[in-house]
Design a protein around this motif. Structure first.
Motif, PDB file in Angstrom:
ATOM      1  N   VAL A  14       6.618  21.441 -25.185  1.00 56.29           N
ATOM      2  CA  VAL A  14       5.490  20.645 -24.698  1.00 56.29           C
ATOM      3  C   VAL A  14       4.233  21.506 -24.606  1.00 56.29           C
ATOM      4  CG1 VAL A  14       4.595  19.399 -22.685  1.00 56.29           C
ATOM      5  CG2 VAL A  14       6.893  18.923 -23.523  1.00 56.29           C
ATOM      6  N   VAL A  15       4.352  22.734 -24.115  1.00 52.92           N
ATOM      7  CA  VAL A  15       3.195  23.634 -24.052  1.00 52.92           C
ATOM      8  C   VAL A  15       2.676  23.918 -25.459  1.00 52.92           C
ATOM      9  CG1 VAL A  15       2.490  26.002 -23.488  1.00 52.92           C
ATOM     10  CG2 VAL A  15       3.782  24.658 -21.844  1.00 52.92           C
ATOM     11  N   GLY A  73      -5.842  27.447 -11.215  1.00 49.50           N
ATOM     12  CA  GLY A  73      -5.247  26.582 -10.187  1.00 49.50           C
ATOM     13  C   GLY A  73      -4.818  25.242 -10.749  1.00 49.50           C
ATOM     14  N   ILE A  74      -5.656  24.652 -11.580  1.00 50.73           N
ATOM     15  CA  ILE A  74      -5.311  23.379 -12.224  1.00 50.73           C
ATOM     16  C   ILE A  74      -4.087  23.562 -13.114  1.00 50.73           C
ATOM     17  CG2 ILE A  74      -6.106  21.676 -13.917  1.00 50.73           C
ATOM     18  CD1 ILE A  74      -8.930  22.067 -12.727  1.00 50.73           C
ATOM     19  N   GLY A  75      -4.032  24.684 -13.826  1.00 48.97           N
ATOM     20  CA  GLY A  75      -2.879  24.954 -14.687  1.00 48.97           C
ATOM     21  C   GLY A  75      -1.585  25.082 -13.907  1.00 48.97           C
ATOM     22  N   LEU A 129       4.633  19.175 -14.567  1.00 51.63           N
ATOM     23  CA  LEU A 129       5.356  19.121 -15.837  1.00 51.63           C
ATOM     24  C   LEU A 129       6.789  19.608 -15.658  1.00 51.63           C
ATOM     25  CD1 LEU A 129       5.319  18.707 -18.955  1.00 51.63           C
ATOM     26  CD2 LEU A 129       4.635  21.091 -19.120  1.00 51.63           C
ATOM     27  N   SER A 130       6.960  20.649 -14.860  1.00 55.23           N
ATOM     28  CA  SER A 130       8.297  21.188 -14.631  1.00 55.23           C
ATOM     29  C   SER A 130       9.211  20.168 -13.945  1.00 55.23           C
ATOM     30  CB  SER A 130       8.201  22.458 -13.789  1.00 55.23           C
ATOM     31  OG  SER A 130       9.484  22.959 -13.518  1.00 55.23           O
ATOM     32  N   SER A 131       8.700  19.477 -12.940  1.00 54.83           N
ATOM     33  CA  SER A 131       9.547  18.482 -12.268  1.00 54.83           C
ATOM     34  C   SER A 131       9.840  17.302 -13.181  1.00 54.83           C
ATOM     35  CB  SER A 131       8.900  18.012 -10.963  1.00 54.83           C
ATOM     36  OG  SER A 131       7.686  17.355 -11.226  1.00 54.83           O
ATOM     37  N   PHE A 132       8.861  16.937 -14.025  1.00 50.29           N
ATOM     38  CA  PHE A 132       9.081  15.860 -14.989  1.00 50.29           C
ATOM     39  C   PHE A 132      10.166  16.246 -15.990  1.00 50.29           C
ATOM     40  CE2 PHE A 132       8.085  14.226 -19.242  1.00 50.29           C
ATOM     41  CZ  PHE A 132       8.260  12.866 -19.019  1.00 50.29           C
ATOM     42  N   VAL A 133      10.069  17.446 -16.543  1.00 48.59           N
ATOM     43  CA  VAL A 133      11.060  17.892 -17.528  1.00 48.59           C
ATOM     44  C   VAL A 133      12.411  18.092 -16.866  1.00 48.59           C
ATOM     45  CG1 VAL A 133      11.669  19.788 -19.084  1.00 48.59           C
ATOM     46  CG2 VAL A 133       9.354  18.872 -19.099  1.00 48.59           C
ATOM     47  N   MET A 184     -14.528  32.519  -7.490  1.00 50.46           N
ATOM     48  CA  MET A 184     -13.983  31.158  -7.483  1.00 50.46           C
ATOM     49  C   MET A 184     -14.825  30.220  -8.347  1.00 50.46           C
ATOM     50  SD  MET A 184     -12.566  30.292  -3.665  1.00 50.46           S
ATOM     51  CE  MET A 184     -13.730  28.996  -3.609  1.00 50.46           C
ATOM     52  N   MET A 185     -16.113  30.359  -8.305  1.00 52.33           N
ATOM     53  CA  MET A 185     -16.993  29.441  -9.006  1.00 52.33           C
ATOM     54  C   MET A 185     -17.134  29.785 -10.490  1.00 52.33           C
ATOM     55  SD  MET A 185     -17.317  27.509  -6.633  1.00 52.33           S
ATOM     56  CE  MET A 185     -18.458  26.258  -7.110  1.00 52.33           C
ATOM     57  N   ARG A 186     -16.638  30.917 -10.886  1.00 48.17           N
ATOM     58  CA  ARG A 186     -16.734  31.324 -12.279  1.00 48.17           C
ATOM     59  C   ARG A 186     -15.998  30.360 -13.203  1.00 48.17           C
ATOM     60  NH1 ARG A 186     -15.036  37.168 -12.692  1.00 48.17           N
ATOM     61  NH2 ARG A 186     -16.659  37.471 -11.174  1.00 48.17           N
ATOM     62  N   GLY A 187     -15.012  29.690 -12.712  1.00 50.18           N
ATOM     63  CA  GLY A 187     -14.288  28.709 -13.520  1.00 50.18           C
ATOM     64  C   GLY A 187     -12.872  29.145 -13.852  1.00 50.18           C
ATOM     65  N   SER A 188     -12.651  30.427 -14.037  1.00 49.43           N
ATOM     66  CA  SER A 188     -11.315  30.866 -14.422  1.00 49.43           C
ATOM     67  C   SER A 188     -10.311  30.655 -13.289  1.00 49.43           C
ATOM     68  CB  SER A 188     -11.335  32.331 -14.861  1.00 49.43           C
ATOM     69  OG  SER A 188     -11.836  33.143 -13.822  1.00 49.43           O
TER      70      SER A 188
END
Length: 163
Positions: free
Chosen positions: A98-99, A20-22, A29-33, A11-15
């Motif tokens: 957008v991506v 999760g943030i992605g 983004l999906s609900s916005f589009v 978890m702390m490795r960053g990936s």
């Protein structure tokens, strides 16, 4: 090492955090589009096509005609919902675009000093004849120095010794 310690390192490795943030940003983004397509883009297109709601376009496989998709579903009819498919396709293309724009901008931020055309131009190493970056001073393949020694008559290169 225990499984919980390994999980904590993962978890702390960053990936995992980046992933999760992605996912969260992707859902936003999906609900916005989705709203952009359903509420802004499709109504004018439906107006052009004789005041119809594109998402109501369907083919009833039972042979009966229904005025809307909701009416067909209420009657329990089996339908091919090509209007929903068109709507989903438009949403997908917008999200894809957008991506693309985000990735393109991220690549620009990573290498602000490098122009995209610089990385595309290559030259050939005079020693090993392999393609190398245009601005290279030492060949990454054969480690030869690529700076030319100028003499009065001609350009000379150091000779390779073959044993």
């Amino acid at each position: 090492m225990g499984i919980f310690q390994e999980f904590r390192q993962f978890m702390m490795r960053g990936s995992a955090i980046d992933m999760g943030i992605g996912v969260v940003l992707g859902a936003a983004l999906s609900s916005f589009v989705d709203s952009l397509v359903r509420d802004i883009l499709l109504p004018p297109i439906g107006l052009v096509y004789s005041r119809m709601n594109i998402e109501n376009l369907h083919i009833s496989l039972s042979g009966r005609t229904y005025s809307s998709l909701a009416e067909a579903k209420e009657a329990g009819a089996i339908t091919i919902n090509y209007g929903l498919f068109i709507s989903t396709s438009i949403r997908f293309l917008i999200i894809l675009f957008v991506v693309f724009l985000v990735v393109r901008q991220m690549n620009r931020w990573k290498k602000p000093h490098q122009h995209p055309s610089d990385s595309m131009t290559n030259k050939e190493c005079p020693y090993c004849c392999l393609s190398i970056p245009n601005r290279a001073v030492i060949c990454p393949n054969c480690s030869s120095s690529l700076e030319k020694k100028q003499s009065a008559e001609r350009t000379t290169y150091p000779r390779l010794k073959i044993k």
